[in-house]
Enzyme design. Structure first.
Site, short mmCIF file in Angstrom:
data_model
loop_
_atom_site.label_atom_id
_atom_site.label_comp_id
_atom_site.label_asym_id
_atom_site.label_seq_id
_atom_site.Cartn_x
_atom_site.Cartn_y
_atom_site.Cartn_z
CB CYS A 20 -13.41 13.77 5.44
SG CYS A 20 -14.48 13.46 4.01
CG ASP A 155 -4.77 12.05 8.88
OD1 ASP A 155 -4.95 11.98 7.66
OD2 ASP A 155 -5.58 11.64 9.72
CE LYS A 163 -3.74 17.07 6.54
NZ LYS A 163 -2.43 16.59 6.05
CB THR A 164 -9.44 10.75 1.81
OG1 THR A 164 -8.62 10.55 0.65
CG2 THR A 164 -10.06 12.14 1.75
CB ALA A 165 -9.27 5.83 3.53
CB CYS A 198 -14.01 13.44 -1.55
SG CYS A 198 -14.98 14.17 -0.23
#
Length: 251
Positions: A20, A155, A163-165, A198
């Site tokens: 993150c 990922d 690389k986030t949800a 983010c």
């Protein structure tokens, strides 16, 4: 944070892709806010050492976060990569990137290390991966650039976005559609635009909701400037997003 009394409080960002991109700054701002509320701020020198060349990779949010650092007297050092921690003497050693090996040593009372990240070891030196160890896929279709029967997301992929949800929730929609087309003997036609989100907590009760795509393209959801810290974004981050993640995204 509770044990801190005075001295340098140093926060780092590694010289690798990271799970993150906003995490090292979130804890920086929350710690600064905590010190202020507990009467410790005047005894603390807040330092943010990042390996990046900018505060944040998207100019709009980078400007907003830089203002936060100026207003709150946070010392920003760009292109600094943590290479050694001497815990016996409370010293952190940073390489100045692009300087042919110049090192800087900082004394610390508190050190927050955002660890270097990598792809899973099973992918290192694999023929499906690029030279960095991540699965080599087309950034639009999520299909492998050489093997048509391989897709990747999240990922383990080299998709050039955070690389986030939020990113993977968009990626799996595109991947599922394209995979279905390939299984039916068709060419993949759906394109992922790099969307990611983010939420950047700037203090308890305030949050910047950064939403963007490839090349820093603005992909904001709401009809207001999301680079301004807001209570509504904080409520969404702290209370709404965990519910969405655990009860909808994963299922």
């Amino acid at each position: 944070m509770q044990a801190f009394t005075e001295g340098n409080a140093i926060f780092t960002y590694p010289n690798t892709p990271i799970k993150c991109g906003g995490a090292p700054q979130k804890i920086l701002y929350l710690t600064e806010d905590y010190f202020r509320k507990k009467g410790k701020r005047e005894h603390a020198t807040m330092i943010y050492n990042t390996s990046l060349e900018v505060v944040f990779p998207v100019p709009k949010y980078s400007e907003a976060l830089y203002k936060q650092m100026l207003q709150r007297d946070i010392h920003l050092n760009l292109k600094r990569s943590l290479v050694e921690v001497r815990h016996e003497t409370s010293e952190a050693v940073f390489e100045v990137l692009g300087s042919d090996g110049v090192l800087e040593t900082y004394k610390y009372s508190m050190l927050h290390v955002a660890p270097p990240c990598s792809a899973p070891s099973v992918l290192w030196d694999s023929e499906v991966s690029d030279k960095t160890g991540y699965v080599d896929v087309d950034k639009g279709t999520c299909q492998h650039v050489r093997f048509a029967n391989i897709f990747a997301l999240g990922d383990c992929s080299n998709l050039p976005t955070s690389k986030t949800a939020a990113a993977i929730s968009e990626q799996y929609n595109i991947l599922a559609k394209n995979l279905s087309q390939v299984m039916a003997g068709q060419e993949p036609s759906h394109e992922y635009d790099g969307y990611t989100a983010c939420p950047l907590l700037t203090k308890k009760g305030l949050c910047i909701l950064a939403e963007f795509g490839y090349d820093g393209k603005d992909l904001e959801t709401f009809p207001f400037d999301q680079s301004v810290p807001r209570l509504s974004a904080y409520v969404m981050k702290v209370y709404v997003m965990p519910l969405l993640y655990w009860h909808f995204l994963l299922t």
